[in-house]
Enzyme design. Structure first.
Site: not given
Ligand code: ADP
Length: 484
Positions: A180, A255, A289, A386
């Site tokens: 994903k 990570e 990161c 961060e």
């Molecule tokens: P950022 O804030 O840097 O965008 P995220 O942690 O929100 O980082 O996103 C990293 C990945 O996790 C993306 O692929 C995002 O779509 C996915 N993601 C965000 N929210 C969820 C969730 N509730 N469950 C699973 N995956 C998620």
């Protein structure tokens, strides 16, 4: 530019070796961070698409992919790595435009992806079990087996590198993957699936479902047919994923960012350190990161280092990804707002230098001026949280004990580095610094495909890269044979 150099259709998912419409037929706009325009529409995958992808992965495990020998898997990965190298320019351009990273940095990411595949292609048949001396009449041995279906939820900052290190290692061990990618940048993930398929990866061994985190991401992390989750992203989402995985009792690799320090002692080779001190903070506009966002400098060389870093910052230029400057835009207006919020919180600090956004940079682009603060108290928000933008803080220290206390004084522990010519101090610092990786007289050297990587504390747990990832993407079975 054409978005289909590799025949990818971003409005579709890549499942079971074919481009398929998301079952809900919905799409999402994908933003060009360099100018704020819509690049294309991407598939809005949801739980039913994740179901289809997991089924395809299951079928691959029951079919050719599951039956492939370790040597055959390795050969396929090596072939995919070579295929990636035949598309360097297209992939680099795609990543640069999608993520907003300067072209040269995107090109380095393509080469890193190819290198991961070379490494894991060569490593696939080099993971062995053991025989264990046991009771009389027994032969006991261990088998390294794949988990089965592995879920890979990745962020937008380094899609190709993260695919290389997580999907590459998972495939090497014989898992079938559901990926994903992030809704902000997913084009190279789709392109990679196509390249891998054309290079001979059996249908279903790698499936890609673009979509929103709360929809496709949440569905993948909660899916009962997924046997391991690897996640790279924010701390908040990492906690959610760990909680969800605990419901299904599946292992997770998290990570999650950091606040990584570089510690510069009075006896350091400052000229050698300077490029690392700055580049490790502004690479990919600080959206890394393992970015080094804290620079700790001993008082004897403090003024010299601050002045030299400031001179470099003043020369930094930010502009569109394809202009290939020092710094591109941030990935989105939302990210720009967050980072500018942090810079505003530094109003009480000494800002010693700022780079510049070039004249003519598109108004709609998510540009943030690179900003350097000095004399920052170690407990200040900018020294603790961060930021994920082109912002670094310099903190003075007096002696080794204080340096260690400041360096270890955040909730994170991903990477750390120490600059000193004193060999005994190098050894002490390497042990004392709380981080998954410690660099002495360098920082994050060259991508480090071979070097196990991961964090402690809020930076996460589990290790990717190197051979260590192959253990993480497999499980151990002990076989005890009583033969008398
Ligand atoms: P950022 O804030 O840097 O965008 P995220 O942690 O929100 O980082 O996103 C990293 C990945 O996790 C993306 O692929 C995002 O779509 C996915 N993601 C965000 N929210 C969820 C969730 N509730 N469950 C699973 N995956 C998620």
């Amino acid at each position: 530019m054409t978005l289909r150099p590799l025949n990818i259709d971003p409005s579709k998912c890549f499942i079971a070796g074919a481009w398929v419409n998301p079952i809900g037929q919905e799409v999402l706009p994908l933003l060009n961070p360099s100018d704020g325009t819509t690049l294309c529409q991407i598939a809005r995958g949801k739980s039913e698409d994740i179901d289809a992808a997991v089924n395809a992965a299951d079928a691959a495990l029951a079919g050719d992919w599951g039956k492939a020998t370790a040597a055959e898997r390795g050969r396929v990965l090596s072939t995919i790595g070579r295929a990636v190298l035949t598309h360097v320019d297209e992939l680099a351009k795609l990543e640069a435009v999608d993520v907003g990273k300067p072209l040269a940095q995107a090109r380095a990411d393509v080469l890193a992806l190819a290198r991961y595949l070379e490494f894991y292609g060569g490593a696939a048949d080099k993971i062995h079990g053991e025989t264990i001396p046991y009771l009389d009449g027994y032969t006991v041995y261990t088998l390294r087996e794949p988990h089965g279906v592995t879920g890979h939820i990745i962020p937008w900052n380094y899609p190709m590198q993260i695919i290389g290190r997580s999907v590459g290692a998972a495939l090497a061990m014989g898992n079938a993957c559901v990926l994903k990618p992030a809704e902000e940048a997913c084009l190279t993930a789709l392109a990679f699936a196509e390249i891998a398929h054309q290079a001979g990866l059996p249908a279903g061994a790698l499936n890609v479902v673009p979509g929103l985190g709360a929809e496709a991401g949440a569905a993948l992390s909660a899916h009962k047919g997924v046997h391991h989750i690897s996640f790279t992203g924010s701390v908040g989402v990492g906690k959610l994923i760990q909680a969800t995985a605990s419901e299904n009792v599946v292992p997770v690799t998290l990570e999650l960012g950091g606040k990584s320090p570089q510690v510069v002692f009075d006896d350091a080779n400052i000229d050698a350190a300077l490029p690392f001190l700055v580049n490790a903070g502004i690479q990919n506009a600080g959206q890394t990161c393992s970015a080094s966002s804290r620079i700790l400098v001993q008082r004897g060389v403090y003024d010299q280092v601050v002045a030299a870093m400031a001179a470099r910052y003043n020369a930094l230029r930010a502009g569109p990804a394809l202009d290939n400057l020092d710094v591109g835009p941030l990935v989105s207006p939302r990210q720009k707002e967050i980072v500018e919020g942090f810079i505003a919180k530094g109003a009480d600090l000494t800002c010693v230098a700022r780079g510049q956004i070039i004249d003519g940079a598109p108004i709609g682009g998510a540009y943030v001026t690179p900003t350097l603060f000095a004399d920052v108290p170690p407990d200040h928000t900018l020294a603790q949280d961060e930021i994920f933008g082109p912002v670094q803080v310099i903190i003075p220290f007096t002696d080794e004990a204080e340096a260690i206390a400041i360096a270890n004084g955040t909730a994170f522990g991903l990477v750390a580095s120490c600059w000193t010519e004193n060999g005994a101090r190098q050894m002490r610092m390497a042990r004392a610094l709380r981080a998954g990786q410690v660099f002495i007289n360098n920082y994050g050297a060259g991508g480090g495909v071979e070097l196990p990587f991961g964090g402690t504390g809020l930076s996460g747990h589990g290790r990717e890269k190197g051979f260590e990832a192959l253990y993480g993407f497999s499980t151990l079975k002990t076989v005890a044979v009583l033969h008398g």
